[in-house]
Design a protein around this motif. Structure first.
Motif, PDB file in Angstrom:
ATOM      1  N   HIS A 276      34.453  38.744  32.233  1.00  0.00           N
ATOM      2  CA  HIS A 276      34.852  40.068  31.743  1.00  0.00           C
ATOM      3  C   HIS A 276      35.680  40.841  32.766  1.00  0.00           C
ATOM      4  CE1 HIS A 276      34.827  43.758  29.496  1.00  0.00           C
ATOM      5  NE2 HIS A 276      34.249  44.400  30.496  1.00  0.00           N
ATOM      6  N   SER A 277      35.360  40.670  34.030  1.00  0.00           N
ATOM      7  CA  SER A 277      36.123  41.338  35.074  1.00  0.00           C
ATOM      8  C   SER A 277      37.589  40.904  35.046  1.00  0.00           C
ATOM      9  CB  SER A 277      35.518  41.029  36.452  1.00  0.00           C
ATOM     10  OG  SER A 277      36.291  41.581  37.490  1.00  0.00           O
ATOM     11  N   GLY A 278      37.820  39.610  34.917  1.00  0.00           N
ATOM     12  CA  GLY A 278      39.183  39.106  34.833  1.00  0.00           C
ATOM     13  C   GLY A 278      39.871  39.515  33.547  1.00  0.00           C
ATOM     14  N   ALA A 279      39.126  39.476  32.433  1.00  0.00           N
ATOM     15  CA  ALA A 279      39.693  39.850  31.132  1.00  0.00           C
ATOM     16  C   ALA A 279      40.115  41.315  31.114  1.00  0.00           C
ATOM     17  CB  ALA A 279      38.683  39.578  30.021  1.00  0.00           C
ATOM     18  N   THR A 280      39.374  42.153  31.824  1.00  0.00           N
ATOM     19  CA  THR A 280      39.725  43.571  31.903  1.00  0.00           C
ATOM     20  C   THR A 280      41.108  43.743  32.518  1.00  0.00           C
ATOM     21  OG1 THR A 280      37.405  44.255  32.083  1.00  0.00           O
ATOM     22  CG2 THR A 280      39.067  45.788  32.916  1.00  0.00           C
TER      23      THR A 280
END
Length: 321
Positions: A276-280
């Motif tokens: 999720h951190s990367g997708a953000t």
């Protein structure tokens, strides 16, 4: 005409009549058995990829097509919060282009997207001519794919219809906060090598690009960050295709479009997929690019899109968990 010839003629006519009747029956059953909503209970093979079928007609501005790289990188609800345009991720694990092509066509039966993003990892995923032929047969006669729905067909056809519109809660995005660091020491090393797109894959990709243009949607090729699946040779192969096909190509792994991914914190499985951190980070970049470049509408003040505010509230709660 001899008696034998007449008998053969009658047999041929009978066989033709039976074949015609079977064809009519298969078409009728295909119409009956074709899922009317996005839920797996109603026959959709992939709940995630097919969830767009539950969205109200002509309400999705952007479609994302691809495999697990796609549903791990693009968050429609984050882009909605930031810019107000609507999008849906029609992605499935290990997706091949024939299946992506089918999802694209099915989604656009009810939706009129302004942009279609095709994530490039699926472009290199191998499939055979036999697999493509089977997919084509299933698309032409859905009863081949959804024949198991006969259990719901009785006592009446009403059982084959979803009772209400349904969609995935995060519009096809897979929210995952796991962290497993990846090795990016050799990621995107410079190379002049070109990894050619397999001929059959190229044929399907060109067909999808042409179809998008035909329906008035802007096709864009996007490579999401991945140390496992993406490299300079593949970048060169897609760049070559994009130039020849006249479509925009965005590689988030390199160049001016490179996303500042922390490979110690922004991947859930050693650099294969983003968490999720990367997708953000990806969603912030691509959302801004799409909104500004393609002048996508902001629906946030439109009461007809109130369900998106509800979905966003749930999304924000889940992020905090």
């Amino acid at each position: 005409m001899t008696a034998l010839s007449k008998e053969r003629l009658r047999a041929a006519a009978c066989a033709a009549a039976v074949a015609a009747a079977m064809a009519v029956l298969l078409v009728a059953l295909s119409t009956l058995f074709l899922p009317k909503g996005g839920q797996q209970a109603y026959g959709t093979m992939s709940v995630e990829g097919g969830g767009v079928l539950g969205e109200p007609d002509e309400t999705v501005d952007v479609l994302f097509i691809g495999d697990s790289e796609t549903y791990s990188a693009f968050s429609p609800l984050q882009m909605w919060a930031d810019h107000g345009f609507t999008s849906y991720v029609c992605a499935t694990g290990g997706q091949r282009l024939p299946y992506g092509n089918m999802l694209l066509h099915r989604a656009t039966e009810a939706q009129k997207p302004k942009v279609v993003v095709i994530e490039t990892n699926t472009i290199y995923a191998p499939f055979s001519a036999e697999e493509a032929a089977m997919r084509a047969a299933q698309d032409a006669l859905p009863v081949i794919e959804f024949h198991n729905r006969w259990k719901e067909a009785f006592p009446g056809p009403k059982n084959l219809k979803a009772p209400e519109a349904w969609s995935t809660e995060f519009k096809g995005y897979y929210l995952n906060k796991d962290v497993k660091a990846g090795d990016a020491s050799r990621h995107m090393e410079k190379s002049d090598r070109v990894e050619e797109i397999p001929a059959l894959n190229r044929q399907y990709l060109q067909s999808m690009v042409d179809y998008c243009k035909q329906i008035g949607a802007k096709p864009i090729l996007v490579s999401t960050p991945s140390t496992v699946n993406w490299n300079a040779a593949r970048h060169n192969g897609i760049q070559q295709f994009a130039k020849e096909a006249g479509v925009e190509y965005i590689d988030l792994n390199t160049g001016q479009s490179k996303i500042d991914i922390d490979w110690n914190a922004d991947t859930r499985d050693g650099g294969d997929h983003l968490n999720h951190s990367g997708a953000t980070k990806v969603s912030a970049w691509i959302g801004k690019r799409l909104a500004e470049t393609y002048k996508l509408p902001d629906h946030r003040s439109d009461k007809n899109y109130s369900s998106w505010h509800d979905a966003l509230a749930l999304y924000q709660e889940r992020i905090k968990e």
